[in-house]
Scaffold this active site. Structure first.
Site, mmCIF file in Angstrom:
data_model
loop_
_atom_site.group_PDB
_atom_site.id
_atom_site.type_symbol
_atom_site.label_atom_id
_atom_site.label_comp_id
_atom_site.label_asym_id
_atom_site.label_seq_id
_atom_site.Cartn_x
_atom_site.Cartn_y
_atom_site.Cartn_z
ATOM 1 N N GLY A 49 -34.898 4.394 0.864
ATOM 2 C CA GLY A 49 -33.644 4.480 1.609
ATOM 3 C C GLY A 49 -33.763 5.263 2.901
ATOM 4 O O GLY A 49 -34.841 5.584 3.364
ATOM 5 N N HIS A 55 -38.495 -0.207 7.751
ATOM 6 C CA HIS A 55 -38.055 -0.832 6.500
ATOM 7 C C HIS A 55 -37.496 -2.236 6.771
ATOM 8 O O HIS A 55 -37.753 -3.180 6.026
ATOM 9 C CB HIS A 55 -36.920 -0.019 5.859
ATOM 10 C CG HIS A 55 -37.272 1.381 5.460
ATOM 11 N ND1 HIS A 55 -36.725 2.489 6.052
ATOM 12 C CD2 HIS A 55 -38.114 1.846 4.500
ATOM 13 C CE1 HIS A 55 -37.190 3.587 5.472
ATOM 14 N NE2 HIS A 55 -38.050 3.226 4.532
ATOM 15 N N GLY A 168 -45.444 -1.460 3.884
ATOM 16 C CA GLY A 168 -45.825 -1.186 5.263
ATOM 17 C C GLY A 168 -47.230 -0.614 5.383
ATOM 18 O O GLY A 168 -47.665 0.173 4.541
HETATM 19 P P1 AMP Z 1 -40.321 4.626 2.124
HETATM 20 O O1 AMP Z 1 -38.837 4.434 2.102
HETATM 21 O O2 AMP Z 1 -40.778 5.673 3.081
HETATM 22 O O3 AMP Z 1 -40.909 4.757 0.737
HETATM 23 O O4 AMP Z 1 -40.937 3.266 2.691
HETATM 24 C C1 AMP Z 1 -40.671 2.038 2.080
HETATM 25 C C2 AMP Z 1 -41.595 0.996 2.650
HETATM 26 O O5 AMP Z 1 -41.389 0.900 4.052
HETATM 27 C C3 AMP Z 1 -43.075 1.322 2.441
HETATM 28 O O6 AMP Z 1 -43.777 0.126 2.130
HETATM 29 C C4 AMP Z 1 -43.479 1.869 3.786
HETATM 30 O O7 AMP Z 1 -44.850 1.714 4.078
HETATM 31 C C5 AMP Z 1 -42.634 1.017 4.710
HETATM 32 N N1 AMP Z 1 -42.476 1.687 6.006
HETATM 33 C C6 AMP Z 1 -42.030 2.946 6.225
HETATM 34 N N2 AMP Z 1 -42.084 3.246 7.537
HETATM 35 C C7 AMP Z 1 -42.596 2.163 8.164
HETATM 36 C C8 AMP Z 1 -42.913 1.843 9.511
HETATM 37 N N3 AMP Z 1 -42.721 2.717 10.508
HETATM 38 N N4 AMP Z 1 -43.414 0.623 9.798
HETATM 39 C C9 AMP Z 1 -43.627 -0.284 8.793
HETATM 40 N N5 AMP Z 1 -43.350 -0.046 7.501
HETATM 41 C C10 AMP Z 1 -42.842 1.155 7.177
#
Ligand code: AMP
Length: 314
Positions: A49, A55, A168
């Site tokens: 979130g 995201h 990501g």
């Molecule tokens: P998180 O909410 O931080 O657990 O991220 C959820 C997903 O979004 C994970 O697969 C992350 O690698 C991806 N994600 C977070 N930040 C980025 C970004 N700047 N660019 C691409 N994907 C991202």
């Protein structure tokens, strides 16, 4: 559950164009059973979130390739160590719902911790560990982190039954670990890696960037700069990986703000540190700025060997 051809939206997809919110495993399963019975492919985008463009790029990719897109928002207690920021992690459920709907999410699944761990998080007896890949870089700094990630991702794969799941490259080590887990445990899911989305000054987008003070925020693009310097050195003939590590370390230390955790020159598949660097290497960095611990990485062959350092995202 296997990945099918990337087709135009089915009737189920069209009926799910208005996003709805689900909080229980049973409701989610029954909706997805119906969707699959009608021939729809299901894509999964797991998140914690406080959504940003990074995201949403995952959700957009899923919406292009799958009939039904499930985004999960779950702050998984198993992947936070006691001293980490589970309680203070930024939250914006209503803002997230608006953004997810606009990015093509069909179902937003935000369960409580007790829905995901009915016996309580401290009573979980079963976990998934990916050895080796989890014992370097982030795994050194956060020893229990990847076990928690793999356990919740395995549960989400079982609950959602996606044919594709989107992660990501921002969390490149996590992507490599989840890929390996899916292969080793024969999950019938294609793990899709998506490129890093950056701010205009090169800082990788992250929910935790909100922790940065104005001064820290102005210095934070040094991560990307150090990665570029390292990659450009390799592209122009440096093969000694230690020399590249020293170059990246010096760039970060010259910023005089932030505590360097690690720089690494590694094999993109095994994540093992390299002695000899080449175009196939991947470079990694982690720096702590006050409350925020930032990570970033780059593939050497994505960086142009010559020309000025690009401030803007590629
Ligand atoms: P998180 O909410 O931080 O657990 O991220 C959820 C997903 O979004 C994970 O697969 C992350 O690698 C991806 N994600 C977070 N930040 C980025 C970004 N700047 N660019 C691409 N994907 C991202």
């Amino acid at each position: 559950m296997t990945a099918g051809p990337r087709a135009a939206p089915t009737a189920q997809r069209r009926s799910m164009l208005v996003m709805h919110r689900v909080t229980t495993v049973s409701e989610l399963r029954s909706e997805l059973d119906q969707a699959r019975a009608g021939g729809s492919s299901v894509g999964l985008v797991p998140t914690m979130g406080y959504l940003h463009e990074g995201h949403l790029s995952l959700a957009s990719a899923a919406a292009r390739e799958c009939d039904v897109v499930v985004m999960t928002i779950f702050l998984n207690p198993l992947q936070f160590a006691p001293e980490e920021d589970l309680d203070s992690y930024p939250r914006d459920p209503e803002g997230d719902a608006g953004k997810a709907g606009s990015a093509g999410v069909s179902i937003l699944f935000s369960p409580t911790a007790s829905e995901m761990y009915p016996n309580g998080r401290d009573a979980v007896m079963t976990g998934v560990e990916v050895a080796g890949l989890s014992s370097v870089m982030e795994g050194v700094a956060r020893r229990t982190h990847f076990g928690g990630v793999c356990t919740v991702v395995a549960k989400l794969f079982n609950i959602v039954g996606p044919c594709r799941a989107y992660f990501g490259e921002k969390d490149y080590q996590q992507l490599a670990i989840v890929r390996r887990m899916a292969t080793d445990l024969s999950f019938p899911v294609e793990v899709v890696g998506c490129p890093i989305v950056r701010e205009s000054d090169g800082l990788a987008m992250s929910s935790r960037n909100v922790y940065l003070t104005a001064e820290e925020r102005s210095v934070a693009p040094v991560l990307r700069r150090a990665l570029h310097l390292g990659a450009a050195a390799i592209r122009t003939g440096t093969t000694d990986a230690d020399e590249v590590r020293t170059l990246m370390r010096s760039e970060i230390q010259a910023a005089a703000l932030g505590d360097l955790d690690y720089v690494e020159v590694a094999d993109p598949r095994t994540l093992a540190p390299l002695r000899v660097a080449g175009d196939q290497a991947r470079l990694f960095v982690a720096v702590r700025f006050g409350r925020a611990r930032l990570i970033d990485n780059v593939a050497v062959d994505q960086v142009e060997p010559t020309g000025p350092f690009p401030l803007l995202a590629p």
